[in-house]
Write an enzyme that holds these catalytic residues in place. Structure first.
Site, mmCIF file in Angstrom:
data_model
loop_
_atom_site.group_PDB
_atom_site.id
_atom_site.type_symbol
_atom_site.label_atom_id
_atom_site.label_comp_id
_atom_site.label_asym_id
_atom_site.label_seq_id
_atom_site.Cartn_x
_atom_site.Cartn_y
_atom_site.Cartn_z
ATOM 1 N N GLY A 126 0.781 -1.190 -0.137
ATOM 2 C CA GLY A 126 0.042 1.038 -0.261
ATOM 3 C C GLY A 126 0.424 0.988 0.071
ATOM 4 O O GLY A 126 0.244 2.591 -0.322
ATOM 5 N N CYS A 127 1.907 1.176 -0.048
ATOM 6 C CA CYS A 127 3.209 2.257 0.244
ATOM 7 C C CYS A 127 3.584 2.607 -1.733
ATOM 8 O O CYS A 127 4.040 1.689 -2.044
ATOM 9 C CB CYS A 127 4.319 1.904 1.269
ATOM 10 S SG CYS A 127 4.155 2.290 2.404
ATOM 11 N N ALA A 128 3.649 3.638 -2.048
ATOM 12 C CA ALA A 128 3.662 3.816 -3.148
ATOM 13 C C ALA A 128 5.281 3.529 -3.674
ATOM 14 O O ALA A 128 6.190 3.296 -4.222
ATOM 15 C CB ALA A 128 4.075 5.124 -3.800
ATOM 16 N N SER A 129 6.057 3.858 -2.572
ATOM 17 C CA SER A 129 7.329 3.782 -2.025
ATOM 18 C C SER A 129 7.658 1.886 -1.288
ATOM 19 O O SER A 129 6.907 1.975 -1.078
ATOM 20 C CB SER A 129 8.344 5.164 -0.972
ATOM 21 O OG SER A 129 8.186 6.240 -2.089
ATOM 22 N N GLY B 64 0.790 5.772 1.761
ATOM 23 C CA GLY B 64 1.244 4.778 2.390
ATOM 24 C C GLY B 64 1.881 4.943 4.140
ATOM 25 O O GLY B 64 1.900 3.672 4.805
#
Length: 139
Positions: free
Chosen positions: A47-50, A121
């Site tokens: 769920g984190c873009a990074s 995130g």
């Protein structure tokens, strides 16, 4: 690493968002690097873009004390990880399960300045830690 109270006090002192942003990056730089052998799929936060990794350490019985290590490949997100760890590390699982770190991020005025991807995130990190704590309490 800075304590949660130090972080809150520093945010109160810094009035400009750019200064706060730089401070979050500095918090991330102070975060110890996570060893490569801990950067595995099981430790990756979905769920984190990074890329974000969280590792839990459990000590004790029915209501264990939990500590966390974390890392990210993005500077600002690494700073957010440092704040999340300051909020949760060293607390009992029951306390962690009941504590929503987003309240602290709102208190210091960070959530309103995060992009929607970073805010999502952050919520994913908090959710993962709280769910793991809830499992430890129920065990």
């Amino acid at each position: 690493m800075a304590t949660l109270q130090q972080i809150i006090d520093d945010f109160a002192y810094l009035e400009e968002w750019e200064d706060r942003y730089r401070y979050v990056i500095e918090l991330g730089k102070a975060l110890p690097d996570l060893p490569e052998d801990k950067r595995i799929a099981a430790n990756k936060v979905q769920g984190c873009a990074s890329q974000v990794w969280l590792v839990s350490h459990i000590e004790g019985g029915a209501d264990p004390v939990m500590t966390f290590d974390g890392d990210s490949d993005a500077h600002i997100v690494r700073g957010l990880v440092a704040i999340v760890l300051a909020i949760y590390s060293g607390k009992h699982a029951s306390e962690i399960a009941a504590l929503d770190a987003i309240d602290t991020f709102n208190e210091i005025g960070l959530v309103e300045h995060l992009s929607s991807q970073r805010a999502n995130g952050l919520r994913s990190m908090v959710k993962r830690i709280r769910e793991e704590a809830a499992i430890r309490v129920a065990a």
